[in-house]
Design a protein around this motif. Structure first.
Motif, PDB file in Angstrom:
ATOM      1  N   LEU A 161       0.818  -1.207   0.000  1.00  0.00           N
ATOM      2  CA  LEU A 161       0.000   0.000   0.000  1.00  0.00           C
ATOM      3  C   LEU A 161       0.850   1.254   0.000  1.00  0.00           C
ATOM      4  O   LEU A 161       0.545   2.232  -0.693  1.00  0.00           O
ATOM      5  N   ALA A 162       1.930   1.243   0.792  1.00  0.00           N
ATOM      6  CA  ALA A 162       2.819   2.407   0.834  1.00  0.00           C
ATOM      7  C   ALA A 162       3.467   2.640  -0.525  1.00  0.00           C
ATOM      8  O   ALA A 162       3.582   3.785  -0.995  1.00  0.00           O
ATOM      9  N   ALA A 163       3.888   1.566  -1.182  1.00  0.00           N
ATOM     10  CA  ALA A 163       4.489   1.692  -2.506  1.00  0.00           C
ATOM     11  C   ALA A 163       3.474   2.195  -3.517  1.00  0.00           C
ATOM     12  O   ALA A 163       3.769   3.083  -4.325  1.00  0.00           O
ATOM     13  N   ALA A 164       2.272   1.649  -3.479  1.00  0.00           N
ATOM     14  CA  ALA A 164       1.231   2.038  -4.430  1.00  0.00           C
ATOM     15  C   ALA A 164       0.896   3.522  -4.300  1.00  0.00           C
ATOM     16  O   ALA A 164       0.751   4.236  -5.300  1.00  0.00           O
ATOM     17  N   GLU A 416      15.585  -7.717 -13.494  1.00  0.00           N
ATOM     18  CA  GLU A 416      15.361  -6.343 -13.928  1.00  0.00           C
ATOM     19  C   GLU A 416      13.890  -5.961 -13.834  1.00  0.00           C
ATOM     20  O   GLU A 416      13.007  -6.768 -14.082  1.00  0.00           O
ATOM     21  N   ARG A 417      13.667  -4.740 -13.409  1.00  0.00           N
ATOM     22  CA  ARG A 417      12.342  -4.139 -13.280  1.00  0.00           C
ATOM     23  C   ARG A 417      11.496  -4.792 -12.182  1.00  0.00           C
ATOM     24  O   ARG A 417      10.294  -4.653 -12.154  1.00  0.00           O
ATOM     25  N   VAL A 418      12.169  -5.473 -11.247  1.00  0.00           N
ATOM     26  CA  VAL A 418      11.454  -6.090 -10.133  1.00  0.00           C
ATOM     27  C   VAL A 418      12.099  -5.647  -8.814  1.00  0.00           C
ATOM     28  O   VAL A 418      13.305  -5.807  -8.623  1.00  0.00           O
ATOM     29  N   TRP A 419      11.260  -5.109  -7.922  1.00  0.00           N
ATOM     30  CA  TRP A 419      11.676  -4.693  -6.587  1.00  0.00           C
ATOM     31  C   TRP A 419      10.911  -5.525  -5.562  1.00  0.00           C
ATOM     32  O   TRP A 419       9.919  -6.172  -5.900  1.00  0.00           O
ATOM     33  N   ALA A 420      11.339  -5.488  -4.323  1.00  0.00           N
ATOM     34  CA  ALA A 420      10.625  -6.224  -3.271  1.00  0.00           C
ATOM     35  C   ALA A 420      10.821  -5.528  -1.931  1.00  0.00           C
ATOM     36  O   ALA A 420      11.805  -4.812  -1.713  1.00  0.00           O
ATOM     37  N   GLY A 421       9.868  -5.738  -1.019  1.00  0.00           N
ATOM     38  CA  GLY A 421       9.972  -5.141   0.306  1.00  0.00           C
ATOM     39  C   GLY A 421       8.980  -5.763   1.262  1.00  0.00           C
ATOM     40  O   GLY A 421       8.095  -6.526   0.874  1.00  0.00           O
ATOM     41  N   GLY A 439       8.429  -0.068   1.338  1.00  0.00           N
ATOM     42  CA  GLY A 439       7.545   0.164   0.200  1.00  0.00           C
ATOM     43  C   GLY A 439       7.697   1.558  -0.359  1.00  0.00           C
ATOM     44  O   GLY A 439       7.768   1.755  -1.582  1.00  0.00           O
ATOM     45  N   ARG A 440       7.744   2.548   0.505  1.00  0.00           N
ATOM     46  CA  ARG A 440       7.921   3.944   0.086  1.00  0.00           C
ATOM     47  C   ARG A 440       9.244   4.134  -0.665  1.00  0.00           C
ATOM     48  O   ARG A 440       9.281   4.733  -1.740  1.00  0.00           O
ATOM     49  N   ASP A 441      10.331   3.604  -0.101  1.00  0.00           N
ATOM     50  CA  ASP A 441      11.649   3.801  -0.706  1.00  0.00           C
ATOM     51  C   ASP A 441      11.788   3.048  -2.029  1.00  0.00           C
ATOM     52  O   ASP A 441      12.423   3.541  -2.973  1.00  0.00           O
ATOM     53  N   ALA A 442      11.204   1.862  -2.105  1.00  0.00           N
ATOM     54  CA  ALA A 442      11.241   1.121  -3.366  1.00  0.00           C
ATOM     55  C   ALA A 442      10.460   1.867  -4.439  1.00  0.00           C
ATOM     56  O   ALA A 442      10.870   1.903  -5.610  1.00  0.00           O
TER      57      ALA A 442
END
Length: 461
Positions: A161-164, A416-421, A439-442
């Motif tokens: 949710l934070a990333a979104a 590539e083009r994949v992050w995780a948290g 999530g925010r930093d990613a």
């Protein structure tokens, strides 16, 4: 064999039943643990802050909220400005104000936290401000014109949710895939009911997604309904935040008996129950573990009407992952905490739990060992709270490290083009606030890549 029970040892299996208390008792027991401060209380609490220039409390916050600033804004009668200061760093600041172990984070670092004084009530002040903003529907962020870039987020928990939200702030379109029926992740299914009442987790999801540009697709599980390669083929970037779905097993005799339950499932069922009287509970319960899940399960078992609840932990009090405050909260609610005991086998009668045999443990040469001395605790229900594991499915060639997804400092994975948290990665503490920060930093890292129109270099070998 020594009997370790705390009450009469009759050997009778009482059974697991619902409706042990009256409606009034359920309502009282599951009321808000720390009700929101009123205006006067908030002003008094804020007035205790020294507004330190070096702000050790801010350094101790995983999301680096400007704590002196938001408290000063409360003290000057500006709770909405205070809420914006909080949300600028932590869009889930409302839930974090309720569930963060502030006693070991910001409040522990408070300069007023001395033998003579108590710390500033940072968590309750944060709740005061964020609640006002949410209840008045005040949104502080306007989504810019769409960039045309789309990002898939797997998991609608704190990290997802934070990333979104942060990605939407940058104008990107986000689709969140979540395996559960309701969004919120740990906040919806894994928090003690008395810490987040009145369906706060659902209301917070609505508040976060009100910025627009965020679609949530429930009942969609990675590895079952789609794979990572499916997402990388359809979206400009992917953020993995699916948390921990596996529950560690005991690996002892009797684990399959009726009445042996996973504490995380018990907590989730209780949170989703509209009527607490429908949730069955035993009379004598043993909870195995030393973390927050064990504490939450034990306290709530007591609040549901269990007569005797014992937490057994294989190490000492100082080794428990649950904070001292949470341990004290458990004992204040009548939970018995016993240390240096490890489960040896679960005893049954007619297919159901009748008790548990435990072995005394000790530290020898830096290693935890059994002493050979055993005892038995009568019980009709055993709850396992010995940790969760990451169930990797549909991830393809993603590099793993100690059973979790390997990431760099920005949350980038080996693909590539994949992050995780969040809990699915092996960095940081397993806290809601830490997941929000990741999530925010990613999201900021994803935005830098999408804005530049380039592909990120492989981050993890």
């Amino acid at each position: 064999m020594e009997r370790l029970g705390n009450g009469p040892q009759t050997g009778h299996v009482a059974g697991i039943e619902a409706g042990r208390l009256t409606p009034a008792e359920y309502e009282t027991n599951f009321a808000d643990l720390h009700p929101r401060l009123d205006k006067h209380e908030a002003l008094v609490a804020a007035d205790r802050c020294y507004f330190c220039y070096d702000a050790p409390c801010m350094t101790a916050c995983p999301t680096s909220i400007d704590i002196p600033m938001f408290i000063r804004q409360i003290s000057t009668g500006n709770p909405l400005g205070s809420a914006k200061t909080i949300f600028d760093q932590n869009i889930l600041g409302g839930m974090c104000a309720r569930v963060c172990p502030t006693e070991t984070l910001c409040e522990e670092a408070c300069v007023r936290n001395t033998a003579e004084e108590r710390p500033v009530e940072i968590g309750r002040l944060q709740r005061y401000a964020t609640d006002i903003a949410m209840e008045t529907g005040r949104q502080f962020y306007t989504r810019p014109a769409p960039t045309g870039k789309t990002v898939a987020v797997v998991g609608a928990g704190p990290a997802g949710l934070a990333a979104a939200h942060r990605l939407s702030m940058h104008g990107h379109s986000v689709v969140i895939f979540d395996a559960r029926e309701k969004a919120g992740g740990l906040n919806e299914y894994g928090i003690a009911t008395y810490k987040a009442v009145d369906e706060f987790a659902s209301r917070e999801v609505e508040y976060v997604t009100a910025i627009g540009g965020i679609e949530i697709r429930n009942g969609q599980a990675l590895g079952r309904d789609f794979s990572l390669s499916d997402l990388t083929g359809q979206y400009d970037a992917v953020f993995l935040a699916m948390g921990l779905a596996g529950v560690n097993g005991l690996g002892i005799e009797g684990e399959d008996l009726a009445g042996v339950d996973d504490a995380v499932d018990f907590i989730a069922a209780l949170r989703q129950a509209r009527d607490k009287a429908t949730v069955p509970i035993g009379r004598r319960i043993v909870v195995l573990g030393g973390g927050m899940t064990a504490i939450d399960a034990a306290i709530q078992a007591k609040l549901l009407g269990a007569e005797e609840v014992t937490i057994c932990y294989r190490r000492g009090k100082e080794h428990m992952n649950a904070s001292g405050y949470e341990q004290d909260l458990a004992t204040a609610n009548g939970v018995i905490i016993r240390h240096w005991l490890a489960p040896k086998r679960i005893l049954g009668r007619e297919g159901s739990v009748a008790g548990i045999e435990v072995e005394y443990t000790a530290m020898r040469d830096g290693k935890l060992v059994g002493t050979g001395e055993t005892g038995m605790i009568a019980a009709d229900q055993i709850m396992k709270a010995i940790g969760q594991s990451f169930l990797a499915s549909g991830l393809g060639a993603l590099t793993m490290e100690r059973g979790k997804i390997a990431v760099d400092a920005e949350g980038r994975t080996s693909v590539e083009r994949v992050w995780a948290g969040g809990d699915c990665v092996g960095v940081g503490e397993d806290l809601t606030v830490s997941a929000v920060a990741q999530g925010r930093d990613a999201a900021e890292s994803i935005n830098r890549v999408l804005a530049a129109g380039i592909q990120p270099a492989t981050a993890v070998a």
